[in-house]
Design an enzyme around this catalytic site. Structure first.
Site, mmCIF file in Angstrom:
data_model
loop_
_atom_site.group_PDB
_atom_site.id
_atom_site.type_symbol
_atom_site.label_atom_id
_atom_site.label_comp_id
_atom_site.label_asym_id
_atom_site.label_seq_id
_atom_site.Cartn_x
_atom_site.Cartn_y
_atom_site.Cartn_z
ATOM 1 N N LYS A 80 126.602 85.070 107.348
ATOM 2 C CA LYS A 80 125.290 84.623 107.826
ATOM 3 C C LYS A 80 124.211 85.210 106.913
ATOM 4 C CE LYS A 80 122.600 84.373 112.152
ATOM 5 N NZ LYS A 80 122.539 84.820 113.563
ATOM 6 N N SER A 155 121.948 80.949 116.884
ATOM 7 C CA SER A 155 121.385 80.813 115.558
ATOM 8 C C SER A 155 122.406 80.820 114.419
ATOM 9 C CB SER A 155 120.393 81.953 115.312
ATOM 10 O OG SER A 155 121.040 83.203 115.320
ATOM 11 N N SER A 179 123.927 84.161 119.926
ATOM 12 C CA SER A 179 123.973 83.444 118.643
ATOM 13 C C SER A 179 125.319 83.400 117.939
ATOM 14 C CB SER A 179 122.947 84.026 117.684
ATOM 15 O OG SER A 179 121.694 83.482 117.958
HETATM 16 N N1 GLN Z 1 119.011 81.706 121.141
HETATM 17 C C1 GLN Z 1 118.641 83.061 121.371
HETATM 18 C C2 GLN Z 1 117.270 83.331 120.822
HETATM 19 O O1 GLN Z 1 116.703 82.446 120.286
HETATM 20 C C3 GLN Z 1 119.638 83.977 120.765
HETATM 21 C C4 GLN Z 1 119.390 84.252 119.353
HETATM 22 C C5 GLN Z 1 120.395 85.208 118.807
HETATM 23 O O2 GLN Z 1 121.315 85.614 119.461
HETATM 24 N N2 GLN Z 1 120.123 85.616 117.590
HETATM 25 O O3 GLN Z 1 116.746 84.394 120.942
#
Ligand code: GLN
Length: 496
Positions: A80, A155, A179
Site C-alpha cells: 500500500k 482504503s 481498510s
Molecule cells: N473507511 C474508514 C475511514 O474512512 C476506514 C479507513 C481506514 O481504515 N484507513 O476512516
C-alpha cells in the site's frame, strides 16, 4: 502446475524449493499479469519492475549458492502506497505527496526485505487512507476485479484488487477503521488486521495514530498468517508496538474448531443496512461452525452501535492533528505565495482532496476549546465502553463473528456524493478498531450477482493464532482456500 500467478505464496515457495520455478520466473509471470490486467483495474500506482527483477535475481543466486533465503523468498507482494520506501515515491494517494521520496524505509518494508519478499508495486488507496471505496485517491479509482463497474472497497482497495487479480499473491494494507477487512470482503480475499501494536507503524504515514495498524492480504488464511509473521514484532522505533513474539500466528492453524466457542454478535446481524445476502451467508457460516464442533453462542456488544459516531470523531480529530505537518515547508507540494501563511493555505488547498479537508475541519472543530469535552472526550468514553464490551464477550468466547461489511461491492460513484453513506460501510469494522483487537475478513461465498461476501472474525487482544485457526477451519470446510478469486471472472469476461 497451474500458472504461476494463480499460485499461493506457500505454493510459490515450494515450487522454488523443488526447483520447478525460479524467483525470476515468478516475478516475470506476475509482471506479465500486471501488464495484462492493471490498465483496467488500476490497482498499482507504480510498478517496481526493475527493483523486483534484480531482487529476484539476487535471491536465485543465493539459492543456487546454497545460502539461506528468507521466509517469503521470491514471493511477489504489493505494498500500500502509504508505507515509506526509501528513494521510491510514496504518495499516500494524495497530491500533496505526489513526488515525495522518503529518505528511509518503514520497518515493515525492512522486514519484508529481510524475508526476501519481492515488492512488485505500490498499491492505490483512498487519500491518506480516508475512505471505503478507493475513489478518494487523488490519482484514479481502482476497479474491482470481480466487476469492473464496482469499487474494490477501501482504503486499501489497490492492495485487495492486486491480490484478487493475481498480480501478487500477497499485499500489505493498513486498517484504521476497516481498510483491510472491508476491501478484502469486497474483493473476495483474506485480509487481517492484527492487534493494535502488533506491527510497527514506523514509516507508516500517519492517519489516526491510536487506530492505525498494518496487516496482510492473501488469497488464503495460511498465506495471510505467513505474511503477518514476517512483519510483526516489537520495534524500538515505534513506542506503541507491543512486546509479543511475532512467531506463532500459524501455530494453531490446523487445530480445527472443536472445543472453541464462537460468539455470534447480535448487533451485527440486526439493523436495516445489512444486505440479506450478506446476512444469510454469515448465518450459513455460523451453521458450519456448529457442524464442525464449535460451541456457537449468541453474544452482545451493547455499545457497538455507538462505534461509528465515536470513530468519526476520534478519527478526524487525530487526522486533523497528523495532517498539520503538510505545510509546504517540510514535505511534498508547495504552492508559492507572498507570505508564509498564504503559501501554507494555498498548498493545503491545492494539495488535499475533499475528504481530507472534511476530516481536518471536523477534527479541528471536535478538538477546539469548548467542544472538546462534548465531542472528543465523549467519544473516548464510548471507546472505553466498547473495549469493555469486547473484554466481556471474550470472557466466554474464543472468537466473535459477524459480517465484515453491510453490502457487497457497490458501483463506482454510488456513494461519492454522500459521505455518511460511505462511512456507513465501516459500521461493523470500527468496533474492533476502537478496541484494538485483531479482526479479519474471510471470503464465505458470493451473492446473486456473483460478488464476494466476507465474514468478519474477531479475536481477543493478541489472539491472532486462535482467530486464524477458526478462519482456517471454515476455509477448509468451504473448500475456498485455492479460490483464484477475481482472476476467474476477469478471464471469463475475456478481459485478459
Ligand atoms: N473507511 C474508514 C475511514 O474512512 C476506514 C479507513 C481506514 O481504515 N484507513 O476512516
Amino acid at each position: 502446475m497451474s500458472e504461476l500467478h494463480g499460485l499461493s505464496a506457500v505454493e510459490l515457495l515450494v515450487a522454488q524449493d523443488r526447483g520447478e520455478a525460479s524467483a525470476a520466473e515468478i516475478v516475470q509471470a506476475h509482471m506479465a499479469r500486471i501488464a495484462a490486467t492493471d490498465e483496467r483495474i488500476g490497482a498499482l500506482l507504480q510498478v517496481l519492475a526493475d527493483a523486483a527483477r534484480s531482487r529476484a535475481d539476487a535471491i536465485d543466486r543465493r539459492r543456487a549458492a546454497g545460502e539461506p533465503v528468507g521466509s517469503l523468498a521470491g514471493v511477489p507482494l504489493a505494498l500500500k502506497d502509504i508505507l515509506c520506501t526509501r528513494g521510491v515515491t510514496t504518495t499516500a494517494g494524495s497530491k500533496i505527496l505526489k513526488d515525495y521520496q522518503p529518505p528511509y524505509d518503514a520497518t515493515v518494508v525492512e522486514r519484508l526485505a529481510d524475508a526476501d519478499a519481492v515488492p512488485v508495486g505500490k498499491a492505490n488507496l483512498d487519500e491518506f487512507a480516508m475512505g471505503s471505496s478507493c475513489e478518494n485517491s487523488a490519482f484514479w479509482p481502482t476497479r474491482n476485479p470481480w466487476d469492473l463497474g464496482r469499487v474494490p472497497g477501501g482504503s486499501s482497495g489497490g492492495s485487495a484488487a492486486a491480490v484478487a487479480a493475481g498480480q501478487a499473491p500477497l499485499a500489505i494494507g493498513t486498517d484504521t477503521g476497516g481498510s483491510i477487512r472491508q476491501p478484502a470482503a469486497m474483493c473476495g480475499v483474506v485480509g487481517v488486521k492484527p492487534t493494535y501494536g502488533r506491527v510497527s507503524r514506523y514509516g507508516l504515514i500517519a492517519f489516526a495514530s491510536s487506530l492505525d495498524q498494518v496487516g496482510s492480504f492473501a488469497r488464503n488464511v495460511t498465506d495471510a498468517a505467513l505474511l503477518l509473521e514476517a512483519i510483526a514484532g516489537s520495534d524500538p522505533r515505534d513506542a506503541t508496538s507491543v512486546h509479543a513474539p511475532a512467531e506463532g500466528m500459524r501455530a494453531e492453524l490446523d487445530d480445527g474448531v472443536a472445543g472453541l466457542t464462537v460468539g455470534v454478535v447480535g448487533e451485527f446481524l440486526e439493523g436495516e443496512g445489512l444486505a440479506p445476502s450478506v446476512r444469510d451467508a454469515c448465518r450459513r457460516a455460523v451453521d458450519r461452525y456448529a457442524a464442525l464442533g464449535a460451541d456457537v453462542v449468541d453474544v452482545s456488544l451493547p455499545h457497538a452501535p455507538y462505534g461509528l459516531p465515536a470513530y468519526y470523531l476520534i478519527n478526524p480529530s487525530e487526522a486533523s492533528s497528523n495532517l498539520a505537518r503538510y505545510d509546504g515547508v517540510r514535505y511534498g507540494l508547495r504552492v508559492d505565495a507572498p507570505t508564509t501563511e498564504a503559501m501554507m493555505a494555498a498548498t493545503r488547498d491545492a494539495g488535499f482532496g475533499a475528504e481530507a479537508k472534511r476530516r481536518i475541519m471536523i477534527g479541528t472543530f471536535a478538538l477546539s476549546a469548548g467542544y472538546f469535552e462534548a465531542y472528543y472526550a465523549q467519544a473516548q468514553r464510548v471507546r472505553t465502553l466498547i473495549a469493555r464490551d469486547f473484554e466481556a464477550a471474550f470472557a466466554d468466547c474464543d472468537v466473535l463473528v459477524g459480517p465484515t461489511a453491510p453490502t457487497t461491492a457497490f458501483p463506482l460513484g454510488d456513494k461519492t456524493a454522500d459521505p455518511l453513506a460511505m462511512y456507513y460501510n465501516d459500521i461493523y469494522a470500527v468496533p474492533a478498531s476502537l478496541a484494538g483487537t485483531p479482526a479479519m475478513s474471510l471470503p464465505v461465498g458470493t451473492d446473486d450477482d456473483g460478488l464476494p461476501i466476507g465474514l468478519q472474525l474477531m479475536g481477543p487482544l493478541l489472539g491472532e493464532a486462535t482467530m486464524l485457526r477458526a478462519a482456517r477451519a471454515l476455509e477448509a470446510d468451504l473448500g475456498l482456500e485455492a479460490a483464484p478469486s477475481g482472476v476467474g471472472p476477469l478471464e471469463a469476461e475475456g478481459r485478459t
